[in-house]
Design a protein around this motif. Structure first.
Motif, PDB file in Angstrom:
ATOM      1  N   PRO A 277       0.818  -1.233   0.000  1.00 37.71           N
ATOM      2  CA  PRO A 277       0.000   0.000   0.000  1.00 37.71           C
ATOM      3  C   PRO A 277       0.843   1.272   0.000  1.00 37.71           C
ATOM      4  O   PRO A 277       0.476   2.270  -0.621  1.00 37.71           O
ATOM      5  CB  PRO A 277      -0.842  -0.109   1.274  1.00 37.71           C
ATOM      6  N   TYR A 278       2.028   1.215   0.686  1.00 31.21           N
ATOM      7  CA  TYR A 278       2.894   2.402   0.677  1.00 31.21           C
ATOM      8  C   TYR A 278       3.448   2.667  -0.720  1.00 31.21           C
ATOM      9  O   TYR A 278       3.597   3.816  -1.148  1.00 31.21           O
ATOM     10  CB  TYR A 278       4.042   2.218   1.675  1.00 31.21           C
ATOM     11  N   THR A 279       3.774   1.582  -1.429  1.00 30.34           N
ATOM     12  CA  THR A 279       4.288   1.744  -2.792  1.00 30.34           C
ATOM     13  C   THR A 279       3.225   2.326  -3.718  1.00 30.34           C
ATOM     14  O   THR A 279       3.485   3.244  -4.509  1.00 30.34           O
ATOM     15  CB  THR A 279       4.755   0.382  -3.340  1.00 30.34           C
ATOM     16  N   VAL A 280       2.006   1.795  -3.619  1.00 30.17           N
ATOM     17  CA  VAL A 280       0.906   2.306  -4.446  1.00 30.17           C
ATOM     18  C   VAL A 280       0.634   3.773  -4.125  1.00 30.17           C
ATOM     19  O   VAL A 280       0.447   4.607  -5.036  1.00 30.17           O
ATOM     20  CB  VAL A 280      -0.365   1.460  -4.238  1.00 30.17           C
ATOM     21  N   ALA A 281       0.621   4.131  -2.848  1.00 36.41           N
ATOM     22  CA  ALA A 281       0.374   5.526  -2.455  1.00 36.41           C
ATOM     23  C   ALA A 281       1.488   6.439  -2.957  1.00 36.41           C
ATOM     24  O   ALA A 281       1.226   7.553  -3.435  1.00 36.41           O
ATOM     25  CB  ALA A 281       0.266   5.632  -0.935  1.00 36.41           C
ATOM     26  N   SER A 282       2.741   5.977  -2.888  1.00 37.42           N
ATOM     27  CA  SER A 282       3.858   6.797  -3.376  1.00 37.42           C
ATOM     28  C   SER A 282       3.775   7.012  -4.874  1.00 37.42           C
ATOM     29  O   SER A 282       3.980   8.136  -5.369  1.00 37.42           O
ATOM     30  CB  SER A 282       5.195   6.126  -3.027  1.00 37.42           C
ATOM     31  N   CYS A 283       3.460   5.939  -5.628  1.00 35.28           N
ATOM     32  CA  CYS A 283       3.320   6.065  -7.083  1.00 35.28           C
ATOM     33  C   CYS A 283       2.169   7.009  -7.444  1.00 35.28           C
ATOM     34  O   CYS A 283       2.281   7.829  -8.373  1.00 35.28           O
ATOM     35  CB  CYS A 283       3.093   4.689  -7.716  1.00 35.28           C
ATOM     36  N   ALA A 284       1.064   6.889  -6.704  1.00 39.76           N
ATOM     37  CA  ALA A 284      -0.076   7.780  -6.962  1.00 39.76           C
ATOM     38  C   ALA A 284       0.298   9.227  -6.686  1.00 39.76           C
ATOM     39  O   ALA A 284      -0.079  10.141  -7.433  1.00 39.76           O
ATOM     40  CB  ALA A 284      -1.262   7.364  -6.097  1.00 39.76           C
ATOM     41  N   ALA A 285       1.089   9.453  -5.606  1.00 37.94           N
ATOM     42  CA  ALA A 285       1.515  10.818  -5.289  1.00 37.94           C
ATOM     43  C   ALA A 285       2.410  11.383  -6.389  1.00 37.94           C
ATOM     44  O   ALA A 285       2.289  12.553  -6.769  1.00 37.94           O
ATOM     45  CB  ALA A 285       2.249  10.837  -3.945  1.00 37.94           C
TER      46      ALA A 285
ATOM     47  N   PHE B  99       1.613  14.594  -8.678  1.00 36.27           N
ATOM     48  CA  PHE B  99       2.574  15.698  -8.756  1.00 36.27           C
ATOM     49  C   PHE B  99       2.947  16.002 -10.200  1.00 36.27           C
ATOM     50  O   PHE B  99       2.998  17.172 -10.612  1.00 36.27           O
ATOM     51  CB  PHE B  99       3.829  15.348  -7.955  1.00 36.27           C
ATOM     52  N   LEU B 100       3.217  14.962 -11.005  1.00 35.44           N
ATOM     53  CA  LEU B 100       3.552  15.176 -12.410  1.00 35.44           C
ATOM     54  C   LEU B 100       2.392  15.797 -13.174  1.00 35.44           C
ATOM     55  O   LEU B 100       2.580  16.662 -14.030  1.00 35.44           O
ATOM     56  CB  LEU B 100       3.953  13.847 -13.061  1.00 35.44           C
ATOM     57  N   GLY B 101       1.159  15.345 -12.843  1.00 35.98           N
ATOM     58  CA  GLY B 101      -0.010  15.905 -13.513  1.00 35.98           C
ATOM     59  C   GLY B 101      -0.203  17.379 -13.200  1.00 35.98           C
ATOM     60  O   GLY B 101      -0.479  18.192 -14.083  1.00 35.98           O
ATOM     61  N   LEU B 102      -0.020  17.745 -11.911  1.00 38.10           N
ATOM     62  CA  LEU B 102      -0.186  19.145 -11.522  1.00 38.10           C
ATOM     63  C   LEU B 102       0.945  20.025 -12.064  1.00 38.10           C
ATOM     64  O   LEU B 102       0.718  21.173 -12.433  1.00 38.10           O
ATOM     65  CB  LEU B 102      -0.246  19.260  -9.989  1.00 38.10           C
ATOM     66  N   SER B 103       2.170  19.482 -12.123  1.00 42.76           N
ATOM     67  CA  SER B 103       3.294  20.272 -12.626  1.00 42.76           C
ATOM     68  C   SER B 103       3.243  20.471 -14.130  1.00 42.76           C
ATOM     69  O   SER B 103       3.853  21.407 -14.648  1.00 42.76           O
ATOM     70  CB  SER B 103       4.620  19.603 -12.240  1.00 42.76           C
TER      71      SER B 103
END
Length: 375
Positions: free
Chosen positions: A7-15, A19-23
């Motif tokens: 779950p931590y890996t999935v959450a990190s990838c989603a973050a 971030f890439l989408g907003l930037s």
């Protein structure tokens, strides 16, 4: 998947993806703009069909209600709707265009005289103020410089406006294509709605589909009421402004009143732009008329804001001023003029959705508290 790292890996990838989408959100908006250029006739056709549909439905309910064949009734209703709109545009153009052309040509030909008269008035005002030890020379010199630059650059600006006629022609061509597509959308409305309904019901559960239907009906009612009320409000303000200018003998009554009526369609900032435009023209002709026009505009906008608009919109658009300002800024940045024009109805849609959601949450919390007390 049951490991702690998953779950931590999935959450990190989603973050990272967020971030890439907003930037790179500018790339997304640029892509939307490029797609909008290609699909602009289709979008124009959908908007025209949406705006004209209430008139088509009105003709079907009233004049053409005795016709039994739905296809013939719909075709005649569409034909009558477009004829009424074209007749209205033709009458408006015949009534306004000659006066607008005369006003603009007169204003341009007399511009140098207006500027010199205003400069003399400002110099006299600065001289009289100097007797009271008030130095206004800096302000008057800046205004005089602006007037001289304005009179010199206006012919160049007019030539630049003429040079963009090709872009206007392309926009007119897209509008014609959109009008043709609107006729097809309106004539095939039932089939389009039936196909969309079947597709949605295949992938959406019945309770969710009913909620979506209720949301769309409420949003549709808000949008239609806002569009009709805003157009009627702009028409009322423009006509009242024209009558006042005719009675007081002000110049360029048709030109200024038309601009005031059109800018009144845009919320919050529109009336300010109309007042500045009208005052700028009138101050060149007669500064006293400009002052009277400003006072009248303040009175008219106060009556419009507290009496006319509440009567037209009722309680449907009861949105706080903060949300309206936020949606105006965000909508204007994202979608330009269209975002500003539709800021208030979208704020109203968001407001009623939020109120409905928070009421459900409060009801759930209240029911949980009651059940815990019983236990």
């Amino acid at each position: 998947m049951n490991q702690k790292w998953f779950p931590y890996t999935v959450a990190s990838c989603a973050a990272v993806i967020v971030f890439l989408g907003l930037s790179h959100i500018n790339l997304l908006f640029n892509g939307i703009k490029i797609l909008g250029k290609y699909f602009s006739p289709v979008i124009t056709g959908l908007i025209l069909a949406y705006v004209i549909h209430p008139l088509v439905a009105f003709f079907e309910r009233t004049i053409l209600s005795k016709i039994k064949k739905e296809g013939i009734k719909r075709s005649l209703a569409i034909l009558l709707s477009f004829l009424v709109i074209l007749l209205f545009i033709a009458v408006l153009m015949l009534a306004l265009i000659p006066q607008l052309v005369d006003s603009v040509s007169t204003f341009i030909s007399n511009l140098n005289g207006y500027a010199s008269s205003l400069e003399e008035l400002l110099n006299k005002f600065s001289a009289s103020a100097s007797h009271y030890n008030i130095n206004l020379s800096g302000i008057t010199s800046r205004i005089n410089t602006f007037l001289s630059q304005f009179t010199q650059k206006l012919p160049t600006a007019l030539s630049q406006i003429i040079n963009v006629s090709a872009g206007i022609g392309q926009g007119f061509f897209n509008f014609i294509l959109g009008s043709i597509l609107a006729i097809y959308f309106l004539s095939g409305q039932d089939k389009l709605l039936a196909g969309t309904t079947r597709l949605l019901k295949l992938y959406i559960k019945s309770p969710t589909y009913e909620k979506m239907g209720d949301f769309w009906n409420t949003s549709n009612d808000i949008l239609k009421r806002y569009i009709a009320g805003d157009i009627l409000d702009g028409l009322i303000v423009g006509i009242v402004n024209w009558i006042f200018m005719i009675i007081t003998g002000m110049s360029y009554s048709v030109l200024i009143s038309l601009f005031v009526g059109v800018t009144n369609l845009a919320p919050t900032f529109g009336p300010i732009v109309g007042a500045i435009f009208g005052s700028f023209i009138l101050v060149l002709v007669n500064p006293m008329h400009a002052l009277i026009f400003l006072i009248f505009t303040i009175v008219l906008q106060t009556i419009d804001g507290y009496i006319i608009k509440p009567k037209l919109f009722g309680d449907t658009l009861g949105v706080s001023a903060v949300w309206i300002l936020v949606t105006l800024v965000v909508g204007g940045r994202m979608f330009g003029v269209a975002g500003i024009m539709l800021a208030i109805p979208f704020a109203a849609i968001f407001n009623f959705s939020y109120q409905e959601w928070i009421q459900k949450k409060e009801a759930q919390v209240a029911s949980k508290n009651e059940s815990s007390k019983e236990d």
